[in-house]
Design a protein around this motif. Structure first.
Motif, short mmCIF file in Angstrom:
data_model
loop_
_atom_site.label_atom_id
_atom_site.label_comp_id
_atom_site.label_asym_id
_atom_site.label_seq_id
_atom_site.Cartn_x
_atom_site.Cartn_y
_atom_site.Cartn_z
N ILE A 131 3.12 65.26 -31.47
CA ILE A 131 3.88 64.03 -31.26
C ILE A 131 3.23 63.24 -30.13
O ILE A 131 2.94 63.78 -29.06
CB ILE A 131 5.34 64.31 -30.85
CG1 ILE A 131 6.03 65.17 -31.90
CG2 ILE A 131 6.11 63.01 -30.67
CD1 ILE A 131 7.44 65.55 -31.49
N THR A 153 8.39 74.25 -35.52
CA THR A 153 8.00 75.04 -34.36
C THR A 153 8.31 76.50 -34.62
O THR A 153 8.94 76.85 -35.62
CB THR A 153 8.73 74.57 -33.09
OG1 THR A 153 8.17 75.22 -31.95
CG2 THR A 153 10.22 74.88 -33.17
N PHE A 213 9.84 61.72 -38.19
CA PHE A 213 8.93 62.86 -38.17
C PHE A 213 9.67 64.12 -38.59
O PHE A 213 10.81 64.35 -38.18
CB PHE A 213 8.36 63.07 -36.76
CG PHE A 213 7.87 61.81 -36.09
CD1 PHE A 213 6.59 61.34 -36.32
CD2 PHE A 213 8.71 61.09 -35.24
CE1 PHE A 213 6.15 60.18 -35.70
CE2 PHE A 213 8.28 59.93 -34.63
CZ PHE A 213 6.99 59.47 -34.86
N ASN A 259 3.71 71.89 -34.61
CA ASN A 259 3.26 70.50 -34.78
C ASN A 259 3.99 69.54 -33.86
O ASN A 259 3.68 68.37 -33.82
CB ASN A 259 3.33 70.05 -36.24
CG ASN A 259 4.75 69.88 -36.75
OD1 ASN A 259 5.72 70.01 -36.02
ND2 ASN A 259 4.87 69.59 -38.04
N THR A 260 4.98 70.05 -33.09
CA THR A 260 5.60 69.18 -32.10
C THR A 260 4.59 68.79 -31.03
O THR A 260 4.74 67.77 -30.37
CB THR A 260 6.81 69.86 -31.43
OG1 THR A 260 6.39 71.10 -30.85
CG2 THR A 260 7.92 70.11 -32.43
N THR A 263 12.66 73.99 -38.12
CA THR A 263 12.29 72.63 -38.47
C THR A 263 13.41 71.66 -38.11
O THR A 263 14.59 72.02 -38.17
CB THR A 263 12.00 72.53 -39.98
OG1 THR A 263 10.94 73.42 -40.32
CG2 THR A 263 11.61 71.11 -40.39
N LEU A 288 9.36 67.94 -37.95
CA LEU A 288 8.66 68.75 -36.98
C LEU A 288 8.99 70.23 -37.15
O LEU A 288 10.13 70.60 -37.44
CB LEU A 288 9.03 68.30 -35.56
CG LEU A 288 8.74 66.82 -35.29
CD1 LEU A 288 9.34 66.38 -33.98
CD2 LEU A 288 7.24 66.56 -35.31
#
Length: 305
Positions: free
Chosen positions: A34, A46, A42, A30-31, A54, A44
């Motif tokens: 951004i 990965t 946030f 979800n990075t 996270t 985040l």
């Protein structure tokens, strides 16, 4: 004082058995969502080295893409959570005023508990987590989305997070301008630590710490040994002892060593009777978080700014 937390000392870091989180089920991150230069907070996630990782990213409203922002990474202790540590070691209001970007990463699991691996993967290190690489990945990812002053990358941490901050100063020196250590120790010795430039160091430690003893043990060196290493490495030439200050029933002594290469400094806050905590204290009106930022922000990769 805040309740003490467990610390991952050398015995755990190098001799514990199975480690790691569950493997990632997807390589998506979800990075990627951004929006560059977006402000706010946030969480985040990965996939790094097939492990889901996270971190919490805080970008103050004062951030401007036209000006390179300093960045501070703040690492929790062994068994900790980034979200809890952010509340206990909260630097967000300081970031709002000073304009730096703030990161609270989450450690991966070691035998069921979040931790930071202070060493490279290899024989004798039973943790299989590449946290040194994860730090590089986070910093590079943030640089890809924000304007960062890469001469002003600072790291700090509590307990095992402090161990890791010192490890970054030794093993990722080319990226780290300064270190803040709270209730932690430096595991690297003069042979394994290879800083490439003068490095600002601020260390806060209680003499009553029952987890990471002020005077060290056979597993890790004393606070004075860590301070002595950086005084020698930075070639400091002056020393100043401040007047003791009382806070929350404890007496705090400040020892400053300056005049180093690039006029870099090293400072120790000795909290007499202090426990194994991120200190809830005030020294001349400044909290632990404020002391760390006020000190580190004076320096960049070349020393005093």
């Amino acid at each position: 004082m805040k309740k003490a937390a467990l610390v991952c000392v050398a015995l755990i870091l190098f001799n514990a058995c199975k480690s790691g989180d569950e493997p990632c089920t997807t390589q998506t991150s979800n990075t990627a969502n951004i929006q560059s230069n977006e402000t706010g907070q946030f969480t985040l996630t990965t996939c790094h080295n097939d492990i889901e990782r996270t971190y919490i990213l805080y970008v103050p409203n004062t951030y401007s893409p036209s000006i390179g922002a300093p960045i501070v990474f703040n690492f929790h202790g062994f068994g900790g959570q980034a979200s809890d540590h952010m509340l206990e070691a909260d630097m967000r209001s300081i970031a709002d005023t000073a304009g730096f970007i703030l990161v609270y990463p989450q450690g991966a699991l070691l035998d069921g508990s979040p931790h930071w691996n202070t060493a490279e993967i290899g024989p004798g290190n039973k943790s299989s987590i590449d946290d040194l690489g994860f730090f590089d990945w986070m910093l590079d990812e943030i640089i890809a989305h924000y304007t960062i002053d890469e001469q002003r990358v600072y790291v700090c941490g509590y307990s095992n997070g402090s161990f890791f901050s010192y490890a970054l100063a030794c093993q990722k020196s080319h990226r780290i301008a300064g270190v803040g250590s709270v209730s932690g120790a430096m595991l690297d010795d003069s042979l394994s630590c290879s800083p490439t430039h003068p490095t600002a160091i601020i260390h806060l430690h209680g003499t009553g710490d029952g987890v990471v003893a002020y005077n060290g043990t056979g597993e890790y060196p004393s606070v004075d040994a860590a301070i002595g290493y950086w005084r020698t490495q930075n070639m400091t030439s002056t020393s100043l002892t401040g007047q003791p200050v009382s806070s929350n029933g404890l007496t705090i002594e400040r020892f400053f060593y300056g005049g180093g290469t690039g006029n870099v400094g090293v400072v120790l806050y000795k909290v007499n009777g202090g426990d194994h905590v991120w200190f809830d204290m005030s020294y001349n009106g400044a909290s632990t978080s404020e002391l760390i930022w006020q000190f580190l922000s004076q320096y960049d990769m070349n020393g005093l700014r």
